[in-house]
Design an enzyme around this catalytic site. Structure first.
Site, short mmCIF file in Angstrom:
data_model
loop_
_atom_site.label_atom_id
_atom_site.label_comp_id
_atom_site.label_asym_id
_atom_site.label_seq_id
_atom_site.Cartn_x
_atom_site.Cartn_y
_atom_site.Cartn_z
N TYR A 112 -9.90 14.11 2.57
CA TYR A 112 -9.15 14.76 3.59
C TYR A 112 -9.42 14.39 5.07
O TYR A 112 -8.34 14.31 5.69
CB TYR A 112 -9.68 16.28 3.45
N GLU A 119 -2.17 11.28 9.04
CA GLU A 119 -1.12 11.97 9.31
C GLU A 119 -0.81 12.09 10.81
O GLU A 119 0.06 11.95 11.29
CB GLU A 119 -1.19 13.37 8.55
#
Length: 179
Positions: A112, A119
């Protein structure tokens, strides 16, 4: 399960990032039909993040895909889904090895942050490209949108997603210990 397999077959012919997008969208279908148990809100956050990265960064600024950040993002997205759906397939078949169980509920601690930071890195690259086009209305809109995503929405989303997985992990690990 048919819904996911159907979408995966279609996605096979598309760009890797679009495969991820279609896969996450198919997950919403699988959830609504009862194939997988997942929280609609957290899945919506993940699907929305994929849409933003594909349609607000990758599509208008294709040069961002030349960055190693793009590869790390796809790696984190893909490995997360491979682990998740491999675990689900084994569990549905009645075989749930502890190693897979542990990896399923622990790998997010690494994947994550890698995915979220990748991102954000991609958005930063897109933001910089939009800044280069700030003399146009479209460039300004992309710059504002990506700035809001990068500095307001993504930190909150990261906190929400990691918090959700921490709760899920505590819950399933507690159940596993009691058995």
């Amino acid at each position: 399960m048919f819904c996911t397999l159907h979408w995966v077959c279609i996605a096979h012919f598309l760009d890797p990032s679009n495969q991820q997008l279609i896969g996450r969208s198919a997950n919403q279908t699988d959830y609504s039909t009862g194939v997988v148990r997942t929280a609609v809100f957290t899945t919506a956050i993940q699907v929305a993040s994929r849409f933003v990265l594909v349609w607000a960064v990758q599509h208008p600024f294709p040069s961002t895909c030349q960055s190693p950040i793009y590869s790390s993002m796809l790696f984190a997205w893909s490995l997360t889904e491979v682990i998740r759906y491999s675990y689900l397939a084994l569990k549905l078949s009645g075989w749930e090895p502890y190693a897979f169980f542990w990896v399923r509920y622990s790998s997010y601690r690494v994947l994550y942050p890698v995915g979220i930071l990748s991102e954000m890195g991609m958005m930063w690259l897109g933001f910089n490209e939009a800044r280069g086009q700030s003399d146009t209305q479209e460039g300004m809109l992309f710059q504002i949108f990506l700035g809001v995503c990068l500095f307001l929405i993504w930190p909150w989303g990261a906190y929400t997603m990691i918090g959700h997985m921490n709760k899920q992990r505590r819950k399933v690990m507690a159940v596993d210990k009691s058995q």
